[in-house]
Scaffold this motif. Sequence first.
Motif, PDB file in Angstrom:
ATOM      1  N   ILE A   1      -3.547  -6.552  -4.982  1.00 44.79           N
ATOM      2  CA  ILE A   1      -2.264  -6.467  -4.303  1.00 44.79           C
ATOM      3  C   ILE A   1      -1.796  -5.016  -4.241  1.00 44.79           C
ATOM      4  O   ILE A   1      -1.237  -4.570  -3.224  1.00 44.79           O
ATOM      5  CB  ILE A   1      -1.224  -7.359  -5.008  1.00 44.79           C
ATOM      6  CG1 ILE A   1      -1.549  -8.835  -4.769  1.00 44.79           C
ATOM      7  CG2 ILE A   1       0.193  -7.039  -4.510  1.00 44.79           C
ATOM      8  CD1 ILE A   1      -0.616  -9.798  -5.471  1.00 44.79           C
ATOM      9  N   ALA A   2      -2.019  -4.259  -5.316  1.00 43.38           N
ATOM     10  CA  ALA A   2      -1.647  -2.844  -5.321  1.00 43.38           C
ATOM     11  C   ALA A   2      -2.408  -2.081  -4.233  1.00 43.38           C
ATOM     12  O   ALA A   2      -1.837  -1.209  -3.554  1.00 43.38           O
ATOM     13  CB  ALA A   2      -1.930  -2.237  -6.691  1.00 43.38           C
ATOM     14  N   GLN A   3      -3.692  -2.396  -4.038  1.00 50.72           N
ATOM     15  CA  GLN A   3      -4.478  -1.756  -2.978  1.00 50.72           C
ATOM     16  C   GLN A   3      -3.938  -2.116  -1.600  1.00 50.72           C
ATOM     17  O   GLN A   3      -3.814  -1.252  -0.722  1.00 50.72           O
ATOM     18  CB  GLN A   3      -5.942  -2.177  -3.098  1.00 50.72           C
ATOM     19  CG  GLN A   3      -6.640  -1.650  -4.339  1.00 50.72           C
ATOM     20  CD  GLN A   3      -8.044  -2.201  -4.492  1.00 50.72           C
ATOM     21  OE1 GLN A   3      -8.386  -3.240  -3.930  1.00 50.72           O
ATOM     22  NE2 GLN A   3      -8.878  -1.499  -5.245  1.00 50.72           N
ATOM     23  N   TYR A   4      -3.611  -3.391  -1.413  1.00 48.78           N
ATOM     24  CA  TYR A   4      -3.032  -3.829  -0.141  1.00 48.78           C
ATOM     25  C   TYR A   4      -1.716  -3.097   0.134  1.00 48.78           C
ATOM     26  O   TYR A   4      -1.433  -2.694   1.272  1.00 48.78           O
ATOM     27  CB  TYR A   4      -2.788  -5.334  -0.157  1.00 48.78           C
ATOM     28  CG  TYR A   4      -4.039  -6.187  -0.092  1.00 48.78           C
ATOM     29  CD1 TYR A   4      -5.202  -5.718   0.496  1.00 48.78           C
ATOM     30  CD2 TYR A   4      -4.048  -7.480  -0.611  1.00 48.78           C
ATOM     31  CE1 TYR A   4      -6.343  -6.498   0.571  1.00 48.78           C
ATOM     32  CE2 TYR A   4      -5.185  -8.281  -0.545  1.00 48.78           C
ATOM     33  CZ  TYR A   4      -6.332  -7.787   0.037  1.00 48.78           C
ATOM     34  OH  TYR A   4      -7.465  -8.563   0.107  1.00 48.78           O
ATOM     35  N   CYS A   5      -0.906  -2.937  -0.902  1.00 43.24           N
ATOM     36  CA  CYS A   5       0.385  -2.256  -0.736  1.00 43.24           C
ATOM     37  C   CYS A   5       0.189  -0.795  -0.346  1.00 43.24           C
ATOM     38  O   CYS A   5       0.938  -0.252   0.478  1.00 43.24           O
ATOM     39  CB  CYS A   5       1.197  -2.343  -2.026  1.00 43.24           C
ATOM     40  SG  CYS A   5       1.857  -3.977  -2.393  1.00 43.24           S
TER      41      CYS A   5
ATOM     42  N   PHE B   1      10.309  -0.773  -0.315  1.00 42.95           N
ATOM     43  CA  PHE B   1      10.205   0.681  -0.193  1.00 42.95           C
ATOM     44  C   PHE B   1      10.652   1.162   1.187  1.00 42.95           C
ATOM     45  O   PHE B   1      11.282   2.224   1.319  1.00 42.95           O
ATOM     46  CB  PHE B   1       8.772   1.134  -0.483  1.00 42.95           C
ATOM     47  CG  PHE B   1       8.428   1.134  -1.941  1.00 42.95           C
ATOM     48  CD1 PHE B   1       8.972   2.071  -2.793  1.00 42.95           C
ATOM     49  CD2 PHE B   1       7.572   0.177  -2.467  1.00 42.95           C
ATOM     50  CE1 PHE B   1       8.673   2.074  -4.147  1.00 42.95           C
ATOM     51  CE2 PHE B   1       7.270   0.164  -3.818  1.00 42.95           C
ATOM     52  CZ  PHE B   1       7.819   1.114  -4.668  1.00 42.95           C
ATOM     53  N   MET B   2      10.360   0.391   2.217  1.00 45.91           N
ATOM     54  CA  MET B   2      10.745   0.787   3.567  1.00 45.91           C
ATOM     55  C   MET B   2      12.258   0.770   3.751  1.00 45.91           C
ATOM     56  O   MET B   2      12.864   1.749   4.188  1.00 45.91           O
ATOM     57  CB  MET B   2      10.090  -0.125   4.606  1.00 45.91           C
ATOM     58  CG  MET B   2      10.445   0.241   6.032  1.00 45.91           C
ATOM     59  SD  MET B   2       9.815  -0.959   7.213  1.00 45.91           S
ATOM     60  CE  MET B   2      10.710  -2.416   6.696  1.00 45.91           C
TER      61      MET B   2
ATOM     62  N   LEU C   1       1.730   0.828   3.127  1.00 45.71           N
ATOM     63  CA  LEU C   1       2.691   1.935   3.163  1.00 45.71           C
ATOM     64  C   LEU C   1       2.322   2.971   4.216  1.00 45.71           C
ATOM     65  O   LEU C   1       3.199   3.606   4.813  1.00 45.71           O
ATOM     66  CB  LEU C   1       2.787   2.585   1.782  1.00 45.71           C
ATOM     67  CG  LEU C   1       3.454   1.739   0.701  1.00 45.71           C
ATOM     68  CD1 LEU C   1       3.424   2.455  -0.645  1.00 45.71           C
ATOM     69  CD2 LEU C   1       4.890   1.400   1.079  1.00 45.71           C
ATOM     70  N   ILE C   2       1.026   3.136   4.465  1.00 38.74           N
ATOM     71  CA  ILE C   2       0.584   4.065   5.522  1.00 38.74           C
ATOM     72  C   ILE C   2       1.076   3.564   6.884  1.00 38.74           C
ATOM     73  O   ILE C   2       1.614   4.319   7.696  1.00 38.74           O
ATOM     74  CB  ILE C   2      -0.944   4.206   5.510  1.00 38.74           C
ATOM     75  CG1 ILE C   2      -1.421   4.811   4.184  1.00 38.74           C
ATOM     76  CG2 ILE C   2      -1.404   5.076   6.688  1.00 38.74           C
ATOM     77  CD1 ILE C   2      -2.928   4.853   4.037  1.00 38.74           C
ATOM     78  N   GLY C   3       0.871   2.259   7.145  1.00 39.14           N
ATOM     79  CA  GLY C   3       1.346   1.682   8.403  1.00 39.14           C
ATOM     80  C   GLY C   3       2.849   1.743   8.524  1.00 39.14           C
ATOM     81  O   GLY C   3       3.392   1.981   9.622  1.00 39.14           O
TER      82      GLY C   3
ATOM     83  N   GLY D   1      -3.031  -2.655   7.717  1.00 39.18           N
ATOM     84  CA  GLY D   1      -2.438  -1.439   8.265  1.00 39.18           C
ATOM     85  C   GLY D   1      -1.805  -1.669   9.629  1.00 39.18           C
ATOM     86  O   GLY D   1      -0.691  -1.201   9.904  1.00 39.18           O
ATOM     87  N   LEU D   2      -2.499  -2.403  10.495  1.00 40.95           N
ATOM     88  CA  LEU D   2      -1.979  -2.672  11.838  1.00 40.95           C
ATOM     89  C   LEU D   2      -0.761  -3.605  11.789  1.00 40.95           C
ATOM     90  O   LEU D   2       0.213  -3.414  12.529  1.00 40.95           O
ATOM     91  CB  LEU D   2      -3.079  -3.292  12.706  1.00 40.95           C
ATOM     92  CG  LEU D   2      -4.255  -2.369  13.057  1.00 40.95           C
ATOM     93  CD1 LEU D   2      -5.331  -3.146  13.808  1.00 40.95           C
ATOM     94  CD2 LEU D   2      -3.774  -1.178  13.873  1.00 40.95           C
ATOM     95  N   ILE D   3      -0.817  -4.606  10.920  1.00 40.48           N
ATOM     96  CA  ILE D   3       0.305  -5.551  10.800  1.00 40.48           C
ATOM     97  C   ILE D   3       1.559  -4.838  10.308  1.00 40.48           C
ATOM     98  O   ILE D   3       2.652  -5.030  10.847  1.00 40.48           O
ATOM     99  CB  ILE D   3      -0.069  -6.707   9.849  1.00 40.48           C
ATOM    100  CG1 ILE D   3      -1.125  -7.607  10.493  1.00 40.48           C
ATOM    101  CG2 ILE D   3       1.173  -7.532   9.491  1.00 40.48           C
ATOM    102  CD1 ILE D   3      -1.738  -8.606   9.534  1.00 40.48           C
ATOM    103  N   THR D   4       1.404  -3.998   9.289  1.00 43.73           N
ATOM    104  CA  THR D   4       2.581  -3.304   8.764  1.00 43.73           C
ATOM    105  C   THR D   4       3.087  -2.240   9.733  1.00 43.73           C
ATOM    106  O   THR D   4       4.290  -1.985   9.801  1.00 43.73           O
ATOM    107  CB  THR D   4       2.273  -2.653   7.402  1.00 43.73           C
ATOM    108  OG1 THR D   4       1.086  -1.853   7.501  1.00 43.73           O
ATOM    109  CG2 THR D   4       2.071  -3.715   6.344  1.00 43.73           C
TER     110      THR D   4
END
Length: 241
Positions: A192-196, A53-54, A200-202, A9-12
Amino acid sequence: MGYSFVMIGLITLLSAFIQGCTGFGFSIIAMTLMPLAMPLKYAAAVTAISSFFMVASFAFNLRRQINFKLMLYPLISSTITSLAGVAVMMSSPDGFMRRILGLILILLSIYFIFFNQKIRVRQTPVNGLIIGSVSGILSGLFNMGGPPMVIYFLSTTDDKMEYNATLQCYFALNGSLVLILHLLMGNFNVQIAQYCGVSLIGIVLGAFIGFKIFKRITFPVIRKVVYGLMVVFGFYLLIAG
């Protein structure tokens, strides 16, 4: 697992903030830091999916300023060379390729910092094809095809909104191909889906803050920030490998 989610989350958030401010940088930061929280193979997939997505949302919001003619030739060549980049990535040592990318970033950024006012990359089909080819290879190798296109669009546009809109649209179209390649290679699973989902929140928060700053700074400042970041990222990748 919880520690990994917080890091992602922090990295994204940081990556999206830089992308929002300058028009690029998400994949470079994410691919530099994500391997601290997950295997490199997972990091490549998460970065490709999150980045798509971004930039797609950015391109949609800036759709009226997109210069499709400027983007055409780079997109054609990058689509072809992305395939070659992915093939090389699958058979090359990670550390060696990251150092190569770091060296490329340093050389490009130093060149354009000192010679940007004297030499400009002209908007021609040949230049577009060449720049697009380099970008496609880097996209396939590292999910980091941004720097060549940043340099090209900065040199061929005088309006910061046109620059950003065209760049984000290019990233979205090229990124969709890289995303499909990851899916075809089976580089996607529940984890990977969980990580994504966390990333997306970050992205939402970081991109929102970064784009607000982008609207307030001038085009010359954007150029300086972009080239400065390329030097920093390049030295980090060269040393850390």
